[in-house]
Design a protein around this motif. Structure first.
Motif, PDB file in Angstrom:
ATOM      1  N   ILE A  62       0.838  -1.202   0.000  1.00  0.00           N
ATOM      2  CA  ILE A  62       0.000   0.000   0.000  1.00  0.00           C
ATOM      3  C   ILE A  62       0.875   1.254   0.000  1.00  0.00           C
ATOM      4  O   ILE A  62       0.615   2.201  -0.744  1.00  0.00           O
ATOM      5  CB  ILE A  62      -0.964  -0.003   1.212  1.00  0.00           C
ATOM      6  N   HIS A  63       1.920   1.247   0.808  1.00  0.00           N
ATOM      7  CA  HIS A  63       2.826   2.400   0.868  1.00  0.00           C
ATOM      8  C   HIS A  63       3.444   2.664  -0.500  1.00  0.00           C
ATOM      9  O   HIS A  63       3.506   3.813  -0.956  1.00  0.00           O
ATOM     10  CB  HIS A  63       3.909   2.173   1.925  1.00  0.00           C
ATOM     11  N   GLU A  64       3.905   1.611  -1.186  1.00  0.00           N
ATOM     12  CA  GLU A  64       4.533   1.795  -2.496  1.00  0.00           C
ATOM     13  C   GLU A  64       3.533   2.334  -3.527  1.00  0.00           C
ATOM     14  O   GLU A  64       3.877   3.197  -4.328  1.00  0.00           O
ATOM     15  CB  GLU A  64       5.154   0.482  -2.972  1.00  0.00           C
ATOM     16  N   ILE A  65       2.304   1.839  -3.492  1.00  0.00           N
ATOM     17  CA  ILE A  65       1.278   2.328  -4.424  1.00  0.00           C
ATOM     18  C   ILE A  65       0.994   3.804  -4.153  1.00  0.00           C
ATOM     19  O   ILE A  65       0.886   4.612  -5.084  1.00  0.00           O
ATOM     20  CB  ILE A  65      -0.010   1.488  -4.306  1.00  0.00           C
ATOM     21  N   MET A  66       0.894   4.164  -2.885  1.00  0.00           N
ATOM     22  CA  MET A  66       0.593   5.554  -2.537  1.00  0.00           C
ATOM     23  C   MET A  66       1.731   6.479  -2.964  1.00  0.00           C
ATOM     24  O   MET A  66       1.475   7.577  -3.466  1.00  0.00           O
ATOM     25  CB  MET A  66       0.314   5.664  -1.038  1.00  0.00           C
ATOM     26  N   VAL A  67       2.971   6.047  -2.784  1.00  0.00           N
ATOM     27  CA  VAL A  67       4.106   6.869  -3.201  1.00  0.00           C
ATOM     28  C   VAL A  67       4.105   7.038  -4.717  1.00  0.00           C
ATOM     29  O   VAL A  67       4.348   8.135  -5.233  1.00  0.00           O
ATOM     30  CB  VAL A  67       5.440   6.273  -2.695  1.00  0.00           C
ATOM     31  N   GLN A  68       3.782   5.974  -5.440  1.00  0.00           N
ATOM     32  CA  GLN A  68       3.706   6.052  -6.904  1.00  0.00           C
ATOM     33  C   GLN A  68       2.636   7.045  -7.346  1.00  0.00           C
ATOM     34  O   GLN A  68       2.778   7.719  -8.365  1.00  0.00           O
ATOM     35  CB  GLN A  68       3.408   4.684  -7.514  1.00  0.00           C
ATOM     36  N   GLU A  69       1.557   7.121  -6.581  1.00  0.00           N
ATOM     37  CA  GLU A  69       0.459   8.033  -6.913  1.00  0.00           C
ATOM     38  C   GLU A  69       0.686   9.443  -6.367  1.00  0.00           C
ATOM     39  O   GLU A  69      -0.178  10.301  -6.500  1.00  0.00           O
ATOM     40  CB  GLU A  69      -0.866   7.474  -6.382  1.00  0.00           C
ATOM     41  N   GLY A  70       1.807   9.657  -5.709  1.00  0.00           N
ATOM     42  CA  GLY A  70       2.121  10.985  -5.187  1.00  0.00           C
ATOM     43  C   GLY A  70       1.496  11.284  -3.838  1.00  0.00           C
ATOM     44  O   GLY A  70       1.444  12.438  -3.415  1.00  0.00           O
ATOM     45  N   ILE A  71       1.018  10.269  -3.153  1.00  0.00           N
ATOM     46  CA  ILE A  71       0.401  10.451  -1.835  1.00  0.00           C
ATOM     47  C   ILE A  71       1.488  10.211  -0.792  1.00  0.00           C
ATOM     48  O   ILE A  71       1.931   9.092  -0.589  1.00  0.00           O
ATOM     49  CB  ILE A  71      -0.776   9.472  -1.640  1.00  0.00           C
ATOM     50  N   THR A  72       1.934  11.287  -0.158  1.00  0.00           N
ATOM     51  CA  THR A  72       3.011  11.187   0.819  1.00  0.00           C
ATOM     52  C   THR A  72       2.595  11.809   2.140  1.00  0.00           C
ATOM     53  O   THR A  72       1.441  12.202   2.317  1.00  0.00           O
ATOM     54  CB  THR A  72       4.287  11.890   0.288  1.00  0.00           C
ATOM     55  N   ASP A  73       3.552  11.930   3.037  1.00  0.00           N
ATOM     56  CA  ASP A  73       3.306  12.463   4.372  1.00  0.00           C
ATOM     57  C   ASP A  73       2.543  13.789   4.305  1.00  0.00           C
ATOM     58  O   ASP A  73       2.888  14.673   3.526  1.00  0.00           O
ATOM     59  CB  ASP A  73       4.651  12.661   5.077  1.00  0.00           C
ATOM     60  N   GLY A  74       1.485  13.901   5.102  1.00  0.00           N
ATOM     61  CA  GLY A  74       0.671  15.118   5.125  1.00  0.00           C
ATOM     62  C   GLY A  74      -0.627  14.973   4.347  1.00  0.00           C
ATOM     63  O   GLY A  74      -1.583  15.696   4.591  1.00  0.00           O
ATOM     64  N   HIS A  75      -0.680  14.055   3.413  1.00  0.00           N
ATOM     65  CA  HIS A  75      -1.906  13.803   2.638  1.00  0.00           C
ATOM     66  C   HIS A  75      -2.881  13.028   3.539  1.00  0.00           C
ATOM     67  O   HIS A  75      -2.477  12.143   4.283  1.00  0.00           O
ATOM     68  CB  HIS A  75      -1.560  12.994   1.385  1.00  0.00           C
ATOM     69  N   PRO A  76      -4.204  13.327   3.484  1.00  0.00           N
ATOM     70  CA  PRO A  76      -5.174  12.641   4.345  1.00  0.00           C
ATOM     71  C   PRO A  76      -5.164  11.111   4.186  1.00  0.00           C
ATOM     72  O   PRO A  76      -5.294  10.390   5.175  1.00  0.00           O
ATOM     73  CB  PRO A  76      -6.527  13.221   3.912  1.00  0.00           C
ATOM     74  N   MET A  77      -4.975  10.629   2.949  1.00  0.00           N
ATOM     75  CA  MET A  77      -4.943   9.172   2.750  1.00  0.00           C
ATOM     76  C   MET A  77      -3.707   8.553   3.395  1.00  0.00           C
ATOM     77  O   MET A  77      -3.768   7.462   3.952  1.00  0.00           O
ATOM     78  CB  MET A  77      -4.990   8.820   1.265  1.00  0.00           C
ATOM     79  N   TYR A  78      -2.592   9.256   3.310  1.00  0.00           N
ATOM     80  CA  TYR A  78      -1.349   8.764   3.918  1.00  0.00           C
ATOM     81  C   TYR A  78      -1.523   8.698   5.434  1.00  0.00           C
ATOM     82  O   TYR A  78      -1.169   7.697   6.068  1.00  0.00           O
ATOM     83  CB  TYR A  78      -0.177   9.676   3.546  1.00  0.00           C
ATOM     84  N   ASP A  79      -2.090   9.761   5.999  1.00  0.00           N
ATOM     85  CA  ASP A  79      -2.312   9.793   7.446  1.00  0.00           C
ATOM     86  C   ASP A  79      -3.269   8.682   7.875  1.00  0.00           C
ATOM     87  O   ASP A  79      -3.091   8.065   8.937  1.00  0.00           O
ATOM     88  CB  ASP A  79      -2.854  11.157   7.879  1.00  0.00           C
ATOM     89  N   GLU A  80      -4.289   8.405   7.054  1.00  0.00           N
ATOM     90  CA  GLU A  80      -5.237   7.328   7.356  1.00  0.00           C
ATOM     91  C   GLU A  80      -4.532   5.971   7.362  1.00  0.00           C
ATOM     92  O   GLU A  80      -4.782   5.128   8.225  1.00  0.00           O
ATOM     93  CB  GLU A  80      -6.370   7.333   6.326  1.00  0.00           C
ATOM     94  N   MET A  81      -3.621   5.759   6.388  1.00  0.00           N
ATOM     95  CA  MET A  81      -2.885   4.502   6.342  1.00  0.00           C
ATOM     96  C   MET A  81      -2.004   4.359   7.581  1.00  0.00           C
ATOM     97  O   MET A  81      -1.969   3.299   8.208  1.00  0.00           O
ATOM     98  CB  MET A  81      -2.020   4.420   5.088  1.00  0.00           C
ATOM     99  N   ILE A  82      -1.302   5.414   7.942  1.00  0.00           N
ATOM    100  CA  ILE A  82      -0.428   5.367   9.113  1.00  0.00           C
ATOM    101  C   ILE A  82      -1.261   5.106  10.377  1.00  0.00           C
ATOM    102  O   ILE A  82      -0.854   4.335  11.250  1.00  0.00           O
ATOM    103  CB  ILE A  82       0.403   6.667   9.236  1.00  0.00           C
ATOM    104  N   ASP A  83      -2.452   5.712  10.479  1.00  0.00           N
ATOM    105  CA  ASP A  83      -3.329   5.458  11.623  1.00  0.00           C
ATOM    106  C   ASP A  83      -3.753   3.993  11.675  1.00  0.00           C
ATOM    107  O   ASP A  83      -3.795   3.386  12.750  1.00  0.00           O
ATOM    108  CB  ASP A  83      -4.573   6.351  11.565  1.00  0.00           C
ATOM    109  N   SER A  84      -4.059   3.410  10.515  1.00  0.00           N
ATOM    110  CA  SER A  84      -4.446   1.991  10.465  1.00  0.00           C
ATOM    111  C   SER A  84      -3.288   1.103  10.900  1.00  0.00           C
ATOM    112  O   SER A  84      -3.479   0.141  11.650  1.00  0.00           O
ATOM    113  CB  SER A  84      -4.881   1.601   9.060  1.00  0.00           C
TER     114      SER A  84
END
Length: 143
Positions: A62-84
């Motif tokens: 999931i982390h690799e897919i999000m980085v490929q899509e430009g979703i990094t630290d500070g993005h709401p989806m990134y924060d949601e993943m880290i919370d999970s």
């Protein structure tokens, strides 16, 4: 007169008993263990670059897919993943404490962290360093 029972722990097994056990377990008589080669720093680099995506843990995928899509630290989806992931960590910590552990637990999120964690296990088994110097700082996450 009662026959004395054999104690196989102290007396060992007869060849016939051992053959019967091996037959029941399906063990080949001519089996020779294969010596595993020690892993090296080159294996580490190869794994880091070429480890198949589907063999990585789900949170790393999931982390690799999000980085490929430009979703990094500070993005709401990134924060949601880290919370999970933090919820999983909290569960593992609670379980660890319940089993008598110290509650110190870290789940790898990036490919680098996962490969370092994997090669830490290899180093324990072979008593030789396999993690290159530039990645050794990540070991502190898992100590």
């Amino acid at each position: 007169m009662k026959k004395k029972r054999r104690n196989i722990v102290e007396d060992g097994l007869t060849k016939e008993e051992l053959a019967e056990i091996k037959e029941r377990l399906g063990i080949d008589e001519n089996y020779k263990p294969v010596k595993q080669e020690d892993v090296t720093e080159q294996d580490f680099y190869n794994d880091l670059e070429n480890r198949p995506f589907d063999t990585l843990p789900k949170q790393v995928q999931i982390h690799e897919i999000m980085v490929q899509e430009g979703i990094t630290d500070g993005h709401p989806m990134y924060d949601e993943m880290i919370d999970s992931i933090q919820d999983i960590v909290n569960y593992e910590i609670d379980r660890s404490i319940a089993e008598g552990g110290d509650g110190d637990f870290y789940i790898p999120i990036t490919r680098e962290e996962y490969i370092v964690w994997l090669y830490m296990l290899c180093e324990c088994l072979q008593d030789k360093p396999a993690i290159p110097g530039e990645y050794r700082h990540l070991i502190k996450l898992f100590e």
